[in-house]
Motif scaffolding. Structure first.
Motif, PDB file in Angstrom:
ATOM      1  N   ALA A   1      -9.965   2.879   7.148  1.00 30.80           N
ATOM      2  CA  ALA A   1      -9.217   4.098   7.500  1.00 30.80           C
ATOM      3  C   ALA A   1      -8.011   4.283   6.570  1.00 30.80           C
ATOM      4  CB  ALA A   1      -8.759   4.026   8.953  1.00 30.80           C
ATOM      5  N   TYR A   2      -7.324   3.196   6.257  1.00 30.52           N
ATOM      6  CA  TYR A   2      -6.163   3.296   5.358  1.00 30.52           C
ATOM      7  C   TYR A   2      -6.591   3.781   3.975  1.00 30.52           C
ATOM      8  CZ  TYR A   2      -3.881   0.383   8.906  1.00 30.52           C
ATOM      9  OH  TYR A   2      -3.378  -0.106  10.084  1.00 30.52           O
ATOM     10  N   SER A   3      -7.716   3.262   3.504  1.00 34.24           N
ATOM     11  CA  SER A   3      -8.203   3.682   2.183  1.00 34.24           C
ATOM     12  C   SER A   3      -8.626   5.144   2.208  1.00 34.24           C
ATOM     13  CB  SER A   3      -9.419   2.849   1.766  1.00 34.24           C
ATOM     14  OG  SER A   3      -9.057   1.528   1.615  1.00 34.24           O
ATOM     15  N   TYR A   4      -9.252   5.538   3.313  1.00 33.68           N
ATOM     16  CA  TYR A   4      -9.773   6.900   3.397  1.00 33.68           C
ATOM     17  C   TYR A   4      -8.629   7.920   3.481  1.00 33.68           C
ATOM     18  CZ  TYR A   4     -12.601  10.857   4.844  1.00 33.68           C
ATOM     19  OH  TYR A   4     -13.195  12.090   4.908  1.00 33.68           O
ATOM     20  N   GLU A   5      -7.639   7.632   4.306  1.00 36.43           N
ATOM     21  CA  GLU A   5      -6.546   8.608   4.448  1.00 36.43           C
ATOM     22  C   GLU A   5      -5.715   8.687   3.165  1.00 36.43           C
ATOM     23  OE1 GLU A   5      -3.639   7.769   7.484  1.00 36.43           O
ATOM     24  OE2 GLU A   5      -3.141   5.821   6.651  1.00 36.43           O
ATOM     25  N   ALA A   6      -5.678   7.579   2.413  1.00 36.52           N
ATOM     26  CA  ALA A   6      -4.910   7.570   1.169  1.00 36.52           C
ATOM     27  C   ALA A   6      -5.697   8.173   0.015  1.00 36.52           C
ATOM     28  CB  ALA A   6      -4.503   6.137   0.828  1.00 36.52           C
ATOM     29  N   GLY A   7      -6.965   8.523   0.272  1.00 36.63           N
ATOM     30  CA  GLY A   7      -7.795   9.138  -0.766  1.00 36.63           C
ATOM     31  C   GLY A   7      -8.415   8.110  -1.704  1.00 36.63           C
ATOM     32  N   LYS A   8      -8.268   6.828  -1.384  1.00 35.75           N
ATOM     33  CA  LYS A   8      -8.857   5.794  -2.249  1.00 35.75           C
ATOM     34  C   LYS A   8     -10.359   5.645  -1.971  1.00 35.75           C
ATOM     35  CE  LYS A   8      -4.566   3.449  -3.032  1.00 35.75           C
ATOM     36  NZ  LYS A   8      -3.657   2.384  -2.696  1.00 35.75           N
ATOM     37  N   ALA A   9     -10.762   5.913  -0.744  1.00 33.77           N
ATOM     38  CA  ALA A   9     -12.193   5.985  -0.413  1.00 33.77           C
ATOM     39  C   ALA A   9     -12.474   7.435  -0.058  1.00 33.77           C
ATOM     40  CB  ALA A   9     -12.502   5.088   0.768  1.00 33.77           C
TER      41      ALA A   9
END
Lengths: 313, 444
Positions: free
Chosen positions: B414-422
């Protein structure tokens, strides 16, 4: 003397020797050999601490190396800290030691001032740093902003969290300062006088007089620094928890190595797997990797030492 | 090898080994057939630490000792789960007979490993029908795969807190009931100031204290695992919908970078400078304890409380929320299990004990009788949480044999997704499922 008497004498002598060695043998066996053998044993077992261990083959090893997503980031962070934090601590400690030995007045005051932070408990010191370096409300960023400098995210920014931990380690440099200061005061003055007569400048005096004389202490500082960094646990986990603001609750898990695994270290994984997830086998695998790394670093440093330093110890 | 070399090598080896020594030892425990009518002392470890909490639990224990004068309770307060884990592993005369924990995440671990005794036979022997005694959601989070190794001892419910003054100023007359209303209100309540905010409607980031993936997705009524115990975040549309909603909310409120910068200015979650107390955010999701904390912090504005909004296509389930609570169980290695059970039974099923405890520490009562008790002190705000706790659609994060590890994995993504990294949500969620399954397989 008959052969029987001679044998009895030798036996008695061997028993006396064993008696004198007994405290060390017991300590070595209980605190070194047994844990090491147990760790190797458990690394091949499935063991949760409640049910008897069962054979697990190399599954724990393959899990850690190929399936456990926190292992490689933690290893990278640990290596970063070993290379950067240990180096900067040794250089800084030596620099402060040199500075303190050169100061003519107020030496006691400066020695105390540089040594005191080392006495601060790691948890309290880390919390204080986390508040000082808070990107939004901390005084450090306010100050940086006031003088027009960029304001880093420190413990909240994955690219700044390890440098922030290094800053914290430099603040507590008192231990290295003291041993370097003692070593520097022990360098024979005659050698400096002879070097000066030969026309050696400050750098040459440091390179060819000071450094060879204190080389065993530098080596000691590096090796113990590497070992301490391999066991680096309290500061990164406290910094991560304080900066993230997450204590951990149902549905609200603390992010290991906050932010973005950047403060994750191998000892944190040993604790997490062994004590929180009841996966003793995988915890033992990581503990063995730490052991192997510490030994490898020490052996490498010992080997390199001969080439770096001319003077003997 | 020189002396220094040998010394350094030895120090290195010894230091590493000292780390290993702690991680790799332990032993298992046994069963007991003690007589609970004989004079006995039971060790009770719990996590409460605040003066009012200690006063309340000690008062409950005093009431128990009055009813059972032969059973003495030795209390060890302020103990966290890590300490409980080790004590349950090692056993011994000073180890706990009864343990309580603030998190339900470890129930699966406690039940599957056999660390805590199965309370099923003891409940049967005492003639207690769990289904008629405890609310269903609480029963769900205190058992794992049919083994009931814990019981609920008060509960927590999550709802929506809102600043009534901010609502009035923004022209909002009632709390949002659906997610689209929630988003609209959050936007209305947000006032930008330079590259930051004078007031943010809601902190949507997953690091925003209680706005975690698990708390968000509870409103979509997710099913984390299939019947075989395999993770199914990619298959259950609840997760995809939750992520899509959160992403949209983040973008509507100024974007991830700006929000994260603002989040870094927040005070402590459990301190007086909580961003809801200070007015930095106008709405927040939190548990019922926030009512008391806000009062203690001297919050000036009137506080409104409502259930968290639900997805538009589940409008008929409005009123539900994420629930959790304190759990209590009997150590499997305890030689005084029957006496320990008497204490657990009293604390968890005696209506007066449950109500008194609930009134004292402002948590949700954990029995059906206590929830209906006229002695229960309940203002309208607190009643909202009582209703959420009893709502049949309220849900929680399920028990798992490795504790909350599956939530850590989901959060990590979730952290990666919200940060746009995933960026690829379906692939990311499939990766979450694979990792969760691997972690659980490693535990078994």
């Amino acid at each position: 003397m008959t052969p029987l008497t001679l044998r009895a004498k030798r036996r008695r002598s061997a028993l006396v020797t064993l008696g004198f060695l007994a405290p060390w043998i017991i300590g070595f066996s209980v605190f070194f050999a047994y844990p090491l053998i147990s760790t190797v044993y458990f690394s091949f077992m499935h063991y949760d601490g409640f049910r008897p261990p069962t054979w697990n083959g190399t599954r724990n090893w393959s899990y850690v190396f190929t399936q456990y997503p926190f292992f490689w980031p933690a290893l990278r962070n640990t290596m970063w800290l070993v290379l950067v934090m240990v180096t900067t601590r040794v250089v800084f400690g030596l620099g402060i030691g040199l500075l303190i030995t050169k100061i003519k007045t107020g030496t006691g005051l400066f020695r105390t001032a540089f040594y005191l932070p080392y006495l601060a408990p790691p948890v309290a010191a880390t919390m204080a740093f986390a508040f000082l370096l808070n990107p939004g409300t901390g005084p450090v960023n306010h100050l940086l902003g006031d003088i027009g400098l960029p304001q880093p995210g420190w413990f909240n920014d994955p690219s700044w969290s390890k440098p922030a931990l290094t800053l914290l380690a430099l603040w507590g440099i008192g231990d290295l300062m003291v041993i370097f200061m003692a070593a520097l005061l022990d360098v024979p003055k005659e050698q400096y006088e002879a070097a000066e007569l030969d026309g050696a400048g400050p750098w040459q005096r440091f390179r060819f007089v000071t450094l060879p004389n204190i080389s065993p202490i530098v080596m000691f500082a590096v090796v113990t620094g590497v070992i301490q960094t391999m066991q680096y646990y309290t500061q990164p986990i406290v910094a991560g928890k304080v900066a993230s603001g997450i204590i951990g609750n149902a549905g609200q898990q603390f992010e290991p190595g906050y932010p973005e695994k950047s403060t994750l270290t191998l000892p944190q994984l040993v604790y997490n797997l062994g004590f929180q997830r009841f996966d003793t086998g995988s915890a033992c695998v990581i503990a063995l990797i730490l052991f192997a790394l510490a030994m490898a670093f020490t052996a490498l440093l010992m080997r390199r030492r001969g080439g770096l330093i001319q003077a003997g110890d | 090898m020189s002396r220094l070399t040998r010394l350094c090598s030895f120090v290195a080896a010894a230091a590493s080994i000292s780390l290993l020594a702690g991680a790799c030892t332990g032993q298992s425990g046994g069963q007991a057939d003690d007589d609970p009518t004989k004079d006995v002392t039971v060790n009770f470890w719990h996590a409460w630490s605040q003066p009012n909490e200690l006063k309340a639990i000690n008062s409950d224990i005093a009431a128990f000792e009055k009813v059972h004068p032969n059973i003495h309770v030795h209390v060890v307060p302020n103990v966290n789960d890590d300490k409980i884990n080790q004590a349950l592993r090692t056993g011994g005369s000073d180890s706990p007979d009864v343990v309580s924990s603030f998190t339900t995440d470890n129930v699966g671990k406690f039940c599957s490993s056999g660390a805590l005794a199965d309370l099923g036979p003891l409940l049967k022997k005492s003639g207690i029908d769990p289904a008629k005694t405890f609310p269903k959601p609480m029963l769900d989070y205190t058992a794992y795969q049919g083994t009931r190794c814990t019981l609920p001892l008060l509960g927590d419910a999550y709802g929506l807190y809102y600043n009534k003054d901010a609502f009035k100023a923004a022209g909002i007359s009632a709390p949002p009931r659906t997610m689209s209303e929630f988003k609209a209100d959050a936007v209305k309540l947000t006032r930008s100031q330079g590259d930051s905010y004078a007031q943010l409607g809601f902190m949507p980031d997953f690091h925003g204290y209680e706005s975690t993936p698990a708390h968000y997705v509870a409103q979509w009524s997710p099913t984390y695992f299939d019947a075989q115990g395999r993770s199914q975040t990619a298959k259950d549309p609840a997760f995809t919908k939750m992520f899509a909603f959160q992403k949209d909310l983040v973008n509507s409120l100024g974007g991830f970078t700006k929000l994260e910068k603002y989040r870094n200015t927040f005070g402590d979650e459990f301190g007086a400078k909580n961003p809801f107390h200070t007015g930095q955010v106008a709405m927040a999701t939190d548990g019922e304890w926030r009512l008391g904390m806000a009062r203690d912090a001297g919050v000036k504005f009137p506080i409104g409380v409502a259930p968290m909004p639900v997805p538009d296509d589940q409008a008929n389930t409005y009123g539900k929320g994420y629930i959790t609570g304190t759990i209590v169980g009997v150590a499997a290695h305890s030689a005084k299990q029957n006496a320990a059970w008497e204490l657990v039974k009293f604390l968890t099923t005696d209506t007066n004990a449950v109500v008194d405890f609930s009134n004292a520490i402002h948590n949700v009562p954990s029995t059906l009788d206590a929830l209906k008790s006229p002695k229960l002190v309940s203002d309208p705000n607190f009643k909202t949480f009582l209703d959420i706790a009893q709502n049949p659609n309220s849900n929680t994060t399920p028990a798992s044999p490795n504790g909350g590890q599956y939530q850590v994995t989901l959060q990590d993504f979730a952290y990666s997704y919200e940060a746009g990294k995933a960026t690829d949500l379906p692939t990311g969620l499939r990766g979450v499922d694979q990792q969760v399954d691997r972690d659980i397989a490693q535990t078994k």
